[in-house]
Design a protein around this motif. Structure first.
Motif, short mmCIF file in Angstrom:
data_model
loop_
_atom_site.label_atom_id
_atom_site.label_comp_id
_atom_site.label_asym_id
_atom_site.label_seq_id
_atom_site.Cartn_x
_atom_site.Cartn_y
_atom_site.Cartn_z
N LEU A 1 13.45 -6.21 -24.18
CA LEU A 1 12.05 -5.92 -23.86
C LEU A 1 11.14 -6.41 -24.99
O LEU A 1 10.12 -7.08 -24.75
N VAL A 2 11.50 -6.11 -26.21
CA VAL A 2 10.70 -6.54 -27.37
C VAL A 2 10.73 -8.07 -27.48
O VAL A 2 9.70 -8.69 -27.77
N ALA A 3 11.87 -8.68 -27.22
CA ALA A 3 11.95 -10.14 -27.25
C ALA A 3 11.02 -10.75 -26.20
O ALA A 3 10.40 -11.80 -26.43
N GLY A 4 10.90 -10.09 -25.05
CA GLY A 4 9.97 -10.55 -24.02
C GLY A 4 8.53 -10.50 -24.50
O GLY A 4 7.74 -11.42 -24.25
N HIS A 5 8.17 -9.44 -25.22
CA HIS A 5 6.82 -9.35 -25.78
C HIS A 5 6.60 -10.43 -26.83
O HIS A 5 5.51 -10.99 -26.94
N ARG A 6 7.63 -10.76 -27.62
CA ARG A 6 7.51 -11.84 -28.60
C ARG A 6 7.21 -13.17 -27.90
O ARG A 6 6.38 -13.95 -28.35
N ARG A 7 7.91 -13.43 -26.80
CA ARG A 7 7.67 -14.67 -26.04
C ARG A 7 6.25 -14.68 -25.48
O ARG A 7 5.58 -15.72 -25.47
N ALA A 8 5.78 -13.52 -25.03
CA ALA A 8 4.41 -13.42 -24.51
C ALA A 8 3.39 -13.72 -25.61
O ALA A 8 2.42 -14.45 -25.40
N ILE A 9 3.63 -13.16 -26.80
CA ILE A 9 2.75 -13.43 -27.94
C ILE A 9 2.74 -14.92 -28.27
O ILE A 9 1.69 -15.52 -28.55
N THR A 10 3.91 -15.55 -28.23
CA THR A 10 4.01 -16.98 -28.52
C THR A 10 3.18 -17.79 -27.52
O THR A 10 2.49 -18.74 -27.90
N ARG A 11 3.22 -17.42 -26.25
CA ARG A 11 2.44 -18.12 -25.23
C ARG A 11 0.95 -17.95 -25.46
O ARG A 11 0.18 -18.91 -25.36
N ILE A 12 0.53 -16.73 -25.78
CA ILE A 12 -0.90 -16.49 -26.04
C ILE A 12 -1.32 -17.24 -27.31
O ILE A 12 -2.40 -17.85 -27.36
N GLY A 13 -0.48 -17.21 -28.33
CA GLY A 13 -0.76 -17.95 -29.55
C GLY A 13 -0.91 -19.44 -29.29
O GLY A 13 -1.76 -20.11 -29.89
N ALA A 14 -0.11 -19.99 -28.37
CA ALA A 14 -0.20 -21.41 -28.02
C ALA A 14 -1.53 -21.71 -27.34
O ALA A 14 -2.16 -22.74 -27.60
N ASP A 15 -1.99 -20.80 -26.46
CA ASP A 15 -3.29 -20.98 -25.81
C ASP A 15 -4.42 -21.01 -26.84
O ASP A 15 -5.31 -21.86 -26.80
N ILE A 16 -4.37 -20.06 -27.77
CA ILE A 16 -5.41 -19.97 -28.80
C ILE A 16 -5.36 -21.19 -29.71
O ILE A 16 -6.39 -21.78 -30.05
N SER A 17 -4.15 -21.60 -30.09
CA SER A 17 -3.99 -22.77 -30.97
C SER A 17 -4.56 -24.03 -30.34
O SER A 17 -5.19 -24.86 -31.01
#
Length: 197
Positions: free
Chosen positions: A167-183
Motif C-alpha cells: 500500500l505504501v509502495a503504491g503511494h510512493r508510485r503515485a507521488i512519483t507520477r505527481i512529481g513528474a507532472d510538476i517537473s
C-alpha cells in the motif's frame, strides 16, 4: 500474605499483557525516491513548502478505506512523521531527482537565482489495502517574484496487492507520477514555454 499473592498475580497479568501487544510498524513515503547521485549545478532552484492533506488522514496512524464508506484507523501501522510532512519530503525528492536541481525551501538561495515555488494541496489521500492507493492533488508553480501562476490537478491511482508495505509502495508510485507532472511544468517554465496541465 494473600494481598502479596494478589498483587504479584496482577503484576504478572499486566506484564503478560504488555508482552503480547503487537509491534508497531513505521512507514515512509520518501524511501527510495530521488536521484542516487548529487545533482549537477542547476540553472534554477525549486521550493516545496508545507503541503496540506485532508484532516481525516492528518495523523500518524494509517487510515484505510473499506467498503460502504467505512474507514479504519490502524494503531500498529504508522507513518514515520505526519502525512503532510511525508508528502512534502517525498514530492521534493521526486521533483529534485527528476529535474536535477535543489529544493531551497527554508534555505537561502544564491543572489539573483531563479526559484520556482511549488504549492500543493492534497484533496484526497486514500488507502485501500489490496486494491489501490490514491492521491488527488491540486498544485501550482510560480516563479518567485513573478505574479503569473500555473495551477493544475493531478490524480494518481495505483493498484496494490495485499499488505501495508504494498500500500505504501503504491503511494510512493503515485507521488512519483505527481512529481513528474510538476517537473514537466517547471521544466517548460524554465525554458520559456507556456506549460499546460
Amino acid at each position: 500474605m494473600m494481598r502479596v499473592y494478589a498483587a504479584a498475580a496482577a503484576l504478572a497479568l499486566a506484564l503478560a499483557g504488555c508482552a503480547s501487544a503487537p509491534p508497531e510498524h513505521f512507514y515512509s513515503l520518501s524511501t527510495g525516491l530521488g536521484a542516487a547521485a548529487a545533482p549537477a549545478p542547476a540553472a534554477y532552484y525549486i521550493e516545496v513548502p508545507a503541503v496540506t492533506v485532508p484532516q481525516q488522514v492528518a495523523r500518524n496512524q494509517l487510515v484505510v478505506t473499506l467498503g460502504g464508506g467505512r474507514v479504519d484507523l490502524l494503531e500498529q501501522e504508522r507513518w514515520s512523521q505526519q502525512p503532510a510532512a511525508e508528502v512534502q519530503q517525498a514530492l521534493s525528492l521526486a521533483i529534485t531527482g527528476e529535474l536535477g536541481t535543489v529544493d531551497v525551501f527554508r534555505t537561502p538561495a544564491p543572489e539573483a537565482a531563479t526559484v520556482y515555488r511549488i504549492s500543493t494541496n492534497v484533496q484526497r489521500f486514500e488507502s485501500a489495502p489490496g486494491q489501490y492507493a490514491l492521491i488527488d492533488a491540486v498544485w501550482s508553480v510560480r516563479k518567485v517574484g513573478d505574479t503569473q501562476v500555473l495551477t493544475c490537478r493531478s490524480v494518481a491511482q495505483e493498484s496494490v496487492s495485499a499488505g501495508y508495505d504494498e500500500l505504501v509502495a503504491g503511494h510512493r508510485r503515485a507521488i512519483t507520477r505527481i512529481g513528474a507532472d510538476i517537473s514537466k511544468a517547471v521544466r517548460a517554465l524554465a525554458q520559456g514555454a507556456k506549460p499546460a496541465c
